[in-house]
Write a protein that holds these residues in place. Structure first.
Motif, short mmCIF file in Angstrom:
data_model
loop_
_atom_site.label_atom_id
_atom_site.label_comp_id
_atom_site.label_asym_id
_atom_site.label_seq_id
_atom_site.Cartn_x
_atom_site.Cartn_y
_atom_site.Cartn_z
N MET A 1 38.30 46.91 51.45
CA MET A 1 39.25 46.09 50.73
C MET A 1 38.85 44.63 50.92
O MET A 1 38.50 44.21 52.00
N ALA A 2 38.92 43.86 49.82
CA ALA A 2 38.54 42.45 49.87
C ALA A 2 39.58 41.64 49.11
O ALA A 2 40.08 42.06 48.07
N THR A 3 39.89 40.46 49.65
CA THR A 3 40.86 39.57 49.02
C THR A 3 40.13 38.32 48.55
O THR A 3 39.32 37.75 49.27
N TYR A 4 40.45 37.90 47.33
CA TYR A 4 39.85 36.71 46.74
C TYR A 4 40.95 35.74 46.33
O TYR A 4 42.06 36.16 46.00
N ARG A 5 40.63 34.44 46.38
CA ARG A 5 41.56 33.39 45.97
C ARG A 5 40.99 32.68 44.76
O ARG A 5 39.83 32.29 44.74
N CYS A 6 41.81 32.48 43.73
CA CYS A 6 41.39 31.76 42.54
C CYS A 6 41.33 30.28 42.87
O CYS A 6 42.25 29.71 43.46
N ILE A 7 40.22 29.62 42.52
CA ILE A 7 40.04 28.21 42.83
C ILE A 7 40.99 27.34 42.01
O ILE A 7 41.55 26.37 42.51
N GLN A 8 41.22 27.71 40.76
CA GLN A 8 42.03 26.88 39.87
C GLN A 8 43.52 27.02 40.15
O GLN A 8 44.23 26.03 40.28
N SER A 9 44.03 28.25 40.25
CA SER A 9 45.48 28.44 40.38
C SER A 9 45.93 28.69 41.81
O SER A 9 47.10 28.49 42.13
N ASN B 1 46.01 31.67 43.23
CA ASN B 1 46.54 33.03 43.35
C ASN B 1 45.59 33.91 44.14
O ASN B 1 44.38 33.70 44.13
N PHE B 2 46.16 34.92 44.81
CA PHE B 2 45.37 35.86 45.60
C PHE B 2 45.27 37.18 44.87
O PHE B 2 46.24 37.66 44.29
N VAL B 3 44.06 37.78 44.89
CA VAL B 3 43.81 39.07 44.26
C VAL B 3 43.11 39.95 45.29
O VAL B 3 42.16 39.51 45.93
N THR B 4 43.57 41.20 45.43
CA THR B 4 42.97 42.13 46.37
C THR B 4 42.34 43.28 45.61
O THR B 4 42.97 43.86 44.72
N PHE B 5 41.09 43.59 45.93
CA PHE B 5 40.36 44.68 45.30
C PHE B 5 40.04 45.75 46.33
O PHE B 5 39.70 45.44 47.47
N THR B 6 40.14 47.02 45.91
CA THR B 6 39.85 48.13 46.81
C THR B 6 38.61 48.91 46.38
O THR B 6 37.96 49.53 47.21
N GLN B 7 38.26 48.88 45.10
CA GLN B 7 37.10 49.62 44.60
C GLN B 7 35.81 48.84 44.88
O GLN B 7 35.76 47.63 44.67
N PRO B 8 34.76 49.53 45.37
CA PRO B 8 33.49 48.85 45.67
C PRO B 8 32.87 48.17 44.44
O PRO B 8 32.29 47.09 44.56
N GLY C 1 29.76 37.60 42.40
CA GLY C 1 29.03 36.69 41.55
C GLY C 1 29.92 35.79 40.72
O GLY C 1 29.44 34.94 39.98
N HIS C 2 31.24 35.93 40.82
CA HIS C 2 32.17 35.16 40.00
C HIS C 2 32.35 33.76 40.60
O HIS C 2 32.61 33.61 41.79
N GLN C 3 32.21 32.73 39.76
CA GLN C 3 32.29 31.34 40.24
C GLN C 3 33.72 30.85 40.45
O GLN C 3 33.94 29.89 41.16
N GLY C 4 34.71 31.48 39.83
CA GLY C 4 36.08 31.00 39.88
C GLY C 4 36.88 31.52 41.06
O GLY C 4 38.04 31.13 41.23
N TYR C 5 36.28 32.41 41.89
CA TYR C 5 37.01 33.01 43.01
C TYR C 5 36.22 32.86 44.30
O TYR C 5 35.00 32.85 44.30
N VAL C 6 36.95 32.76 45.41
CA VAL C 6 36.34 32.64 46.74
C VAL C 6 36.88 33.77 47.60
O VAL C 6 38.09 34.00 47.65
N GLN C 7 35.99 34.49 48.30
CA GLN C 7 36.43 35.57 49.17
C GLN C 7 37.00 34.97 50.45
O GLN C 7 36.45 34.04 51.02
N ILE C 8 38.11 35.54 50.91
CA ILE C 8 38.76 35.04 52.13
C ILE C 8 39.03 36.20 53.06
O ILE C 8 39.02 37.36 52.66
N ASP C 9 39.29 35.88 54.32
CA ASP C 9 39.65 36.88 55.31
C ASP C 9 41.16 36.88 55.48
O ASP C 9 41.85 35.95 55.08
#
Length: 65
Positions: free
Chosen positions: A1-9, A11-18, A26-34
Motif C-alpha cells: 500500500m502506498a500513499t501519495y499527496r497531490c502537489i497542487q491541491s 489531497n491524499f490518495v492511497t493505492f493498494t494495487q501494484p 512516474g507522475h509529476q503531480g504527486y509525491v509519495q509519502i510515508d
C-alpha cells in the motif's frame, strides 16, 4: 500500500494495487509519502473570534438640537 499527496491541491490518495503504485511513481503531480509524514502534516485548526456584523439599512435619524 502506498500513499501519495497531490502537489497542487494537497489531497491524499492511497493505492493498494501494484500496477497503480508503479504508474504513480512516474507522475509529476504527486509525491509519495510515508505514514509518519502524514501525522506531522496535519496542522491544528486555529479559531478566530467572530467579526461583529454591522446592521444593514438606513442610519437612524438624529433630531435637530
Amino acid at each position: 500500500m502506498a500513499t501519495y499527496r497531490c502537489i497542487q491541491s494537497g489531497n491524499f490518495v492511497t493505492f493498494t494495487q501494484p500496477h497503480d503504485i508503479e504508474s504513480m511513481k512516474g507522475h509529476q503531480g504527486y509525491v509519495q509519502i510515508d505514514k509518519v509524514e502524514t501525522e506531522e502534516a496535519v496542522k491544528p485548526l486555529i479559531l478566530k473570534q467572530p467579526v461583529p456584523v454591522k446592521k444593514m439599512g438606513r442610519p437612524r435619524k438624529i433630531a435637530n438640537v
